[in-house]
Design a protein around this motif. Structure first.
Motif, PDB file in Angstrom:
ATOM      1  N   HIS A   1      67.534 -72.107  59.869  1.00  0.00           N
ATOM      2  CA  HIS A   1      68.640 -73.053  59.613  1.00  0.00           C
ATOM      3  C   HIS A   1      68.967 -73.939  60.800  1.00  0.00           C
ATOM      4  O   HIS A   1      69.644 -74.953  60.652  1.00  0.00           O
TER       5      HIS A   1
ATOM      6  N   SER B   1      75.441 -79.616  55.912  1.00  0.00           N
ATOM      7  CA  SER B   1      74.193 -78.860  55.899  1.00  0.00           C
ATOM      8  C   SER B   1      73.976 -78.141  57.223  1.00  0.00           C
ATOM      9  O   SER B   1      73.514 -76.994  57.255  1.00  0.00           O
TER      10      SER B   1
ATOM     11  N   ALA C   1      74.529 -74.324  55.700  1.00  0.00           N
ATOM     12  CA  ALA C   1      73.330 -74.051  54.899  1.00  0.00           C
ATOM     13  C   ALA C   1      72.308 -73.290  55.731  1.00  0.00           C
ATOM     14  O   ALA C   1      72.077 -73.614  56.887  1.00  0.00           O
ATOM     15  N   GLY C   2      71.722 -72.269  55.117  1.00  0.00           N
ATOM     16  CA  GLY C   2      70.612 -71.583  55.747  1.00  0.00           C
ATOM     17  C   GLY C   2      71.005 -70.378  56.576  1.00  0.00           C
ATOM     18  O   GLY C   2      72.178 -70.084  56.812  1.00  0.00           O
ATOM     19  N   THR C   3      69.982 -69.659  57.013  1.00  0.00           N
ATOM     20  CA  THR C   3      70.140 -68.468  57.844  1.00  0.00           C
ATOM     21  C   THR C   3      69.073 -68.489  58.934  1.00  0.00           C
ATOM     22  O   THR C   3      68.133 -69.273  58.879  1.00  0.00           O
TER      23      THR C   3
END
Length: 463
Positions: A21, A32, A36-38
């Motif tokens: 991410h 984002s 968003a994400g890891t």
């Protein structure tokens, strides 16, 4: 991540990229970046372990990226299961990037992400800077390998026994990371066999010899057969064989014509060269015409169809992705990102989803029906002709500097014969209606180009 990785490995992927991410373009929205994400460590460990547990890890290469910056990052990624390592932000910074996050605005102050000649003169990067950076990364990796007692990266890949979780104070131990360090089968730690793609069963083998004979003899050929959605990248093997056989020589349009009936799988006619034409009566999946290199693709519904083509989906997403030349005529609505990165092909469709003509740099796209949001996002060149009787283009157009104009005589000289050929090829009812009332309907078309592209085009016309 593990489920997806196993699925694409079973679908014969060669490389699986785990992207964390923290990486990404400087044009990404703040939401984002923040939400968003890891981390890549989590996705990489899960993907590697799942692939190994299902006997799939030996068939694929696993790559990782997402703000890798040091040799230590590379070594840890290797031990968690990666064989390849992607760097982007760090080499950009080495080249002079100051991370202003205006990559999409053409205002990069250090001359990297811009077409502005004044700003580009400010670029001070040199290839040697990046070369030195990676030499230092490699040197640091070697130092860690020496401390760990290994001679090759392959000895590190998937060997989590060399990793341990740092013990923190009780109040800080909020995550149990032991699941990242599960041992896997020694035979499933890295790629050891080549992926079997099943190319022996490709549909191209049924017509390749005839196509090659036509290409070398100069005698055109036209063949007919059925197609199913398990037949992917149809025409690509044949196009490659023709190109290798003819070298720099090219065929005239429609020299090799294959008529299909049915539903095609992904990437119909991908990278197809000039002289090849695929006519499909039925429907197509995603990526039809990907990288099209001079060939022609015509998709239309059966003559017995009772539905209105301009109100129904007939082809999937990302039609004409990265096409450089050739034609794509589709009688029906297509999915999202039609014409993305098109640099020279002519595409005519009866409607699109979101993000049509995204990052387009050249070519002509004609849309005869509705469009989704974010039209022409990042478009820097090429011409979009949009049939817009409702005059609501501004509700769909992406933010940017565009010239939106009615048709000029030079546009009509391009568009009218193009629509005539399109109607003849696809039997498009909506196009036939437009042509039958052209004097009136031509007023419903608009031409969309970026201001800079239009300026350069006009300068070239005027010598």
């Amino acid at each position: 991540m593990g489920t997806i990785a196993a699925g694409v490995a079973k679908a014969h992927a060669d490389v699986i990229l785990i992207s964390g991410h923290d990486g990404g373009t400087g044009a990404a929205p703040l939401t984002s970046l923040k939400h968003a994400g890891t981390p890549w460590e989590l996705g990489l460990a899960e993907a590697h372990q799942t692939l190994a547990a299902n006997g799939l890890r030996s068939r694929v290469v696993v790559q990782v990226d997402g703000q890798l910056k040091t040799g230590r990052d590379v070594v840890i990624a290797a031990m968690l299961g990666a064989e390849e390592f992607g760097f982007a932000t760090a080499p950009l910074v080495v080249s002079g990037c100051v991370m202003m996050r205006v990559c999409h605005l053409d205002t990069c102050p250090v001359g990297i992400a811009t077409q502005n000649p004044v700003l580009r003169e400010r670029f001070t990067g040199r290839p040697e800077f990046v070369e030195n950076f990676f030499e230092f990364i490699a040197e640091e990796v070697r130092e860690y390998m020496s401390l760990l007692g290994v001679r090759t990266i392959d000895e590190l890949v998937g060997d989590v026994s060399r990793l341990e979780v740092t013990t923190l104070a009780d109040e800080a131990n909020t995550l149990d990371l032991r699941a990242l360090l599960v041992e896997t089968d020694l035979e499933q730690r890295h790629q050891s066999v080549k992926q079997e793609h099943g190319l022996d069963e490709a549909l191209d083998w049924r017509f390749m010899n005839d196509a090659l004979q036509a290409a070398t003899s100069g005698i055109p050929v036209s063949l007919s057969m059925t197609i199913r959605n398990v037949n992917r990248a149809v025409g690509t093997l044949t196009g490659s064989a023709i190109t290798r056989t003819l070298g720099a020589a090219t065929l005239t349009n429609d020299h090799v014509t294959i008529n299909f009936e049915g539903s095609s799988g992904q990437s119909l006619g991908a990278f197809m060269p000039a002289g090849m034409t695929l006519r499909l009566t039925g429907d197509a999946n995603d990526y039809a015409g990907k990288g099209l290199s001079g060939g022609r693709i015509v998709i239309s519904p059966p003559t017995t169809s009772t539905f209105k083509s301009d109100e129904n989906i007939i082809a999937g997403n990302v039609i004409g992705y990265g096409a450089t030349s050739g034609e794509i005529f589709i009688s029906g609505v297509v999915g999202e990102r039609c014409g993305v990165r098109n640099s020279g092909a002519t595409i005519v469709v009866e409607g699109t989803g979101d993000h049509a003509c995204e990052y387009m740099t050249g070519g002509i796209v004609v849309i005869l029906g509705g469009v989704g949001r974010n039209l022409a996002a990042g478009m820097s060149g090429g011409t979009l002709y949009l049939y817009d009787p409702e005059n609501d283009v501004h509700n769909h157009l992406s933010a940017g500097v565009y010239e939106i104009d009615p048709l000029e005589y030079t546009d009509e000289d391009v568009l009218h014969p193009l629509l005539e050929r399109y109607a003849a090829e696809t039997r498009s009812v909506v196009t036939t209606d437009i042509l039958s009332n052209w004097r009136q309907e031509r007023m419903n078309f608009i031409r969309i180009e970026t201001s800079e592209y239009q300026r350069i085009r006009d300068e070239m016309r005027n010598g």
